[in-house]
Motif scaffolding. Structure first.
Motif, PDB file in Angstrom:
ATOM      1  N   GLN A  86       3.444   0.594  -9.435  1.00 61.13           N
ATOM      2  CA  GLN A  86       2.353  -0.109  -8.975  1.00 61.13           C
ATOM      3  C   GLN A  86       2.078  -1.165  -9.885  1.00 61.13           C
ATOM      4  OE1 GLN A  86       0.140   4.176  -8.242  1.00 61.13           O
ATOM      5  NE2 GLN A  86      -1.163   2.423  -8.614  1.00 61.13           N
ATOM      6  N   SER A 131       0.966  -1.223  -0.041  1.00 65.35           N
ATOM      7  CA  SER A 131      -0.103  -0.074   0.070  1.00 65.35           C
ATOM      8  C   SER A 131       0.858   1.187  -0.008  1.00 65.35           C
ATOM      9  CB  SER A 131      -0.939  -0.070   1.311  1.00 65.35           C
ATOM     10  OG  SER A 131      -1.831  -1.150   1.303  1.00 65.35           O
ATOM     11  N   ILE A 132       0.427   2.323  -0.681  1.00 65.92           N
ATOM     12  CA  ILE A 132       0.979   3.909  -0.547  1.00 65.92           C
ATOM     13  C   ILE A 132       0.068   4.543   0.077  1.00 65.92           C
ATOM     14  CG2 ILE A 132       1.875   5.444  -1.966  1.00 65.92           C
ATOM     15  CD1 ILE A 132       2.288   3.530  -4.629  1.00 65.92           C
ATOM     16  N   HIS A 157       0.922  10.983  -8.836  1.00 67.91           N
ATOM     17  CA  HIS A 157       0.019   9.777  -8.793  1.00 67.91           C
ATOM     18  C   HIS A 157       0.381   9.212 -10.262  1.00 67.91           C
ATOM     19  CE1 HIS A 157      -2.174  10.355  -5.359  1.00 67.91           C
ATOM     20  NE2 HIS A 157      -2.560  11.640  -5.460  1.00 67.91           N
ATOM     21  N   TRP A 193       0.073   8.542   0.554  1.00 68.01           N
ATOM     22  CA  TRP A 193       0.552  10.031   0.385  1.00 68.01           C
ATOM     23  C   TRP A 193      -0.021  10.825   1.563  1.00 68.01           C
ATOM     24  CZ3 TRP A 193       3.382  11.014  -4.319  1.00 68.01           C
ATOM     25  CH2 TRP A 193       3.165  10.051  -5.403  1.00 68.01           C
ATOM     26  N   GLN A 236      -4.554   8.414   0.504  1.00 69.83           N
ATOM     27  CA  GLN A 236      -4.090   9.962   0.775  1.00 69.83           C
ATOM     28  C   GLN A 236      -4.624  10.352   1.996  1.00 69.83           C
ATOM     29  OE1 GLN A 236      -3.920  12.764  -3.049  1.00 69.83           O
ATOM     30  NE2 GLN A 236      -5.781  11.331  -3.364  1.00 69.83           N
ATOM     31  N   VAL A 266      -3.728   2.548  -2.929  1.00 69.13           N
ATOM     32  CA  VAL A 266      -3.220   3.969  -2.801  1.00 69.13           C
ATOM     33  C   VAL A 266      -4.000   4.786  -2.218  1.00 69.13           C
ATOM     34  CG1 VAL A 266      -2.499   5.956  -3.985  1.00 69.13           C
ATOM     35  CG2 VAL A 266      -2.036   3.814  -5.092  1.00 69.13           C
TER      36      VAL A 266
END
Length: 342
Positions: free
Chosen positions: A96, A31-32, A89, A34, A111, A109
């Motif tokens: 990804q 997982s990312i 992104h 931001w 935020q 992803v």
């Protein structure tokens, strides 16, 4: 499938609730996160010279004609700071795709505050189906992003789970001084006209480092040295004897980026943090860090499991997971090694 559709990318979804990924032995769920408020960054006053992102209009002017294509026309693409955030992104899509291919799981992803204004702290909704969490510290310090006590507790608990990996990735800290002459020297060193004389990032990731007792801080924005013969980024100084996880297998370089952070070790147990790689600096461009005698900066750190923490903690810059400044086979090897990490 109709042959005319073979090269059409899959349909994109938006504004969807995350669908948890099922655990698969040996296959990491990545997982990312931001760690910015998209709204705060996108709505900065354009009259401000410092501590904001460029607009796409500024990007187009400086990098002309790279973005003079229909896909970046005002009819299709945001032209303000929001467009630049979307470039970040877009630039992570290659990572990804590779990570998804290696693991068999899509990369989720998230935020901290997204385009639609929905806030999302790091909690069980993110952590429950995540084995590797990359926290991208591209939040401007002035936005005052910081991890809450509940987030720290959730991360500590998650790191007690065997096989977890937290990647803390604060970006650069350019012009962290009231001295205008030094700010100008730093600006001339990195040489990127889209980065102002002061651009300070990483408040959220700094709060994680402090709360997790990690004696490291992101400093400067340093330009890597290049190979005079090819113009490519100079090879890493890799400490492969410490690389138990094989992160640097077949890796000789990361991505070239004109302003990379030095992950400075603060006072504390020198054995607690392992420096796995350093990056040579462009010594042809003066900078306070090199004037002090430094020729390389720390670019990959690891904290092995310790005490109750069963998971690993890594530090590497977020731009090494993007392709805004290109990409190499060596960088893709690094991505693959991280995705396969045991």
């Amino acid at each position: 499938m109709n042959s005319t559709h073979r090269n059409i990318p899959p349909a994109r979804t938006y504004n969807q609730t995350h669908v948890p990924r099922k655990y698969t032995p040996g296959k990491r769920r990545i997982s990312i996160y931001w760690a910015w408020s998209y709204a705060w960054e996108a709505q900065r006053d354009l009259a401000e010279l410092d501590n904001r992102y460029s607009t796409i209009t500024e990007v187009r002017r400086v990098l002309w004609p790279d973005y003079e294509t229909p896909e970046y026309d005002a009819a299709r693409f945001l032209q303000g700071i929001d467009g630049t955030l979307e470039l970040f992104h877009r630039s992570a899509l290659s990572f990804q795709a590779l990570a998804g291919e290696v693991t068999g799981h899509p990369v989720a992803v998230f935020q901290r505050v997204d385009q639609a204004g929905y806030p999302l702290p790091i909690d069980a909704r993110i952590l429950a189906d995540t084995d590797t969490l990359l926290v991208f510290g591209l939040d401007t310090l002035l936005s005052a992003q910081a991890a809450a006590a509940e987030e720290i507790a959730a991360i500590r608990h998650w790191l007690e789970r065997q096989g977890t990996c937290l990647v803390i990735a604060p970006h650069h800290d350019v012009g962290a001084t009231p001295d205008y002459a030094q700010r100008q020297e730093e600006y001339e060193h990195h040489g990127d006209p889209l980065v102002p004389r002061q651009q300070r990032f990483g408040g959220y990731t700094r709060s994680l480092l402090q709360a997790l007792d990690i004696p490291v801080i992101n400093q400067w924005g340093l330009r890597p040295a290049v190979d005079p013969g090819t113009g490519n980024i100079a090879p890493l100084t890799a400490f492969r004897d410490l690389d138990e996880k094989g992160l640097l297998t077949d890796v000789t370089t990361f991505n070239f980026h004109p302003h990379l952070p030095h992950y400075a070790l603060l006072e504390g147990d020198p054995k607690a943090v392992q420096v796995l790689a350093r990056q040579p600096i462009d010594l042809q461009r003066p900078h306070p860090f090199t004037t002090a005698g430094n020729t390389e900066f720390n670019c990959l750190l690891r904290l092995p499991p310790a005490d109750q923490r069963a998971g690993d903690i890594l530090m590497v810059d977020s731009t090494h997971f993007t392709t805004l400044f290109g990409g190499t086979d060596s960088l893709r090897h690094f991505w693959r090694n991280l995705a396969r990490m045991k």
